[in-house]
Design a protein around this motif. Structure first.
Motif, short mmCIF file in Angstrom:
data_model
loop_
_atom_site.label_atom_id
_atom_site.label_comp_id
_atom_site.label_asym_id
_atom_site.label_seq_id
_atom_site.Cartn_x
_atom_site.Cartn_y
_atom_site.Cartn_z
N GLN A 85 0.83 -1.21 0.00
CA GLN A 85 0.00 0.00 0.00
C GLN A 85 0.87 1.26 0.00
N HIS A 86 1.86 1.28 0.86
CA HIS A 86 2.71 2.47 0.96
C HIS A 86 3.63 2.62 -0.25
N PHE A 87 4.07 1.52 -0.80
CA PHE A 87 4.87 1.56 -2.02
C PHE A 87 4.08 2.22 -3.15
N GLU A 88 2.83 1.79 -3.32
CA GLU A 88 1.97 2.37 -4.36
C GLU A 88 1.74 3.86 -4.12
N GLU A 89 1.54 4.24 -2.87
CA GLU A 89 1.36 5.66 -2.53
C GLU A 89 2.62 6.46 -2.85
N GLN A 90 3.77 5.87 -2.60
CA GLN A 90 5.03 6.55 -2.89
C GLN A 90 5.25 6.71 -4.39
N LEU A 91 4.91 5.69 -5.16
CA LEU A 91 5.00 5.81 -6.61
C LEU A 91 4.14 6.96 -7.11
N ASP A 135 6.48 5.39 -12.33
CA ASP A 135 5.93 4.03 -12.30
C ASP A 135 6.93 3.01 -11.78
N TYR A 136 8.13 3.49 -11.38
CA TYR A 136 9.08 2.59 -10.74
C TYR A 136 10.06 3.36 -9.87
#
Length: 124
Positions: free
Chosen positions: A106-112, A118-119
């Protein structure tokens, strides 16, 4: 002392440190010198990152806890550089308190999203 002029020409093995890379085991080239954004927020973060990109820094380091990923993303976008020419590292905060995959995802997606990319090149 004007650190801006001095840091733009950091000597390193006959060249400029910002132009030196190491090749990681997956073939990705990582700049040896990067620009850290700890304690940079708001307009100060935006302007400083734009300056860093303008003088040649291509590795940027941030973290969720720094609270500047969104403004860093805007500075990157506005600089007009190709994403493939940058090396972005960021970090997940408080993972030890919530050490499950769903929290990290969840937090990875928010950071992206905050960074507008996209990476991430290096995620810690």
């Amino acid at each position: 002392v004007d650190f801006r002029e001095q840091s733009a020409n950091i000597p390193f093995k006959g060249g400029n440190a910002k132009d030196q890379f190491v090749t990681l085991s997956n073939g990705v080239k990582m700049p040896l010198v990067g620009f850290g954004t700890w304690e940079l927020t708001g307009q100060k973060c935006y302007e400083t990152v734009r300056w860093a990109l303008g003088i040649g820094y291509r590795k940027l380091d941030t973290a969720q806890v720094f609270g500047n990923e969104k403004i860093l993303g805007k500075a990157i976008k506005d600089a007009g550089l190709k994403r493939k020419d940058l090396f972005i590292s960021t970090k997940l905060s408080n993972f030890w308190e919530h050490s499950d995959e769903a929290y990290a995802r969840q937090h990875f997606e928010e950071q992206l999203e905050a960074l507008g990319t996209d990476y991430i090149d290096l995620y810690m």
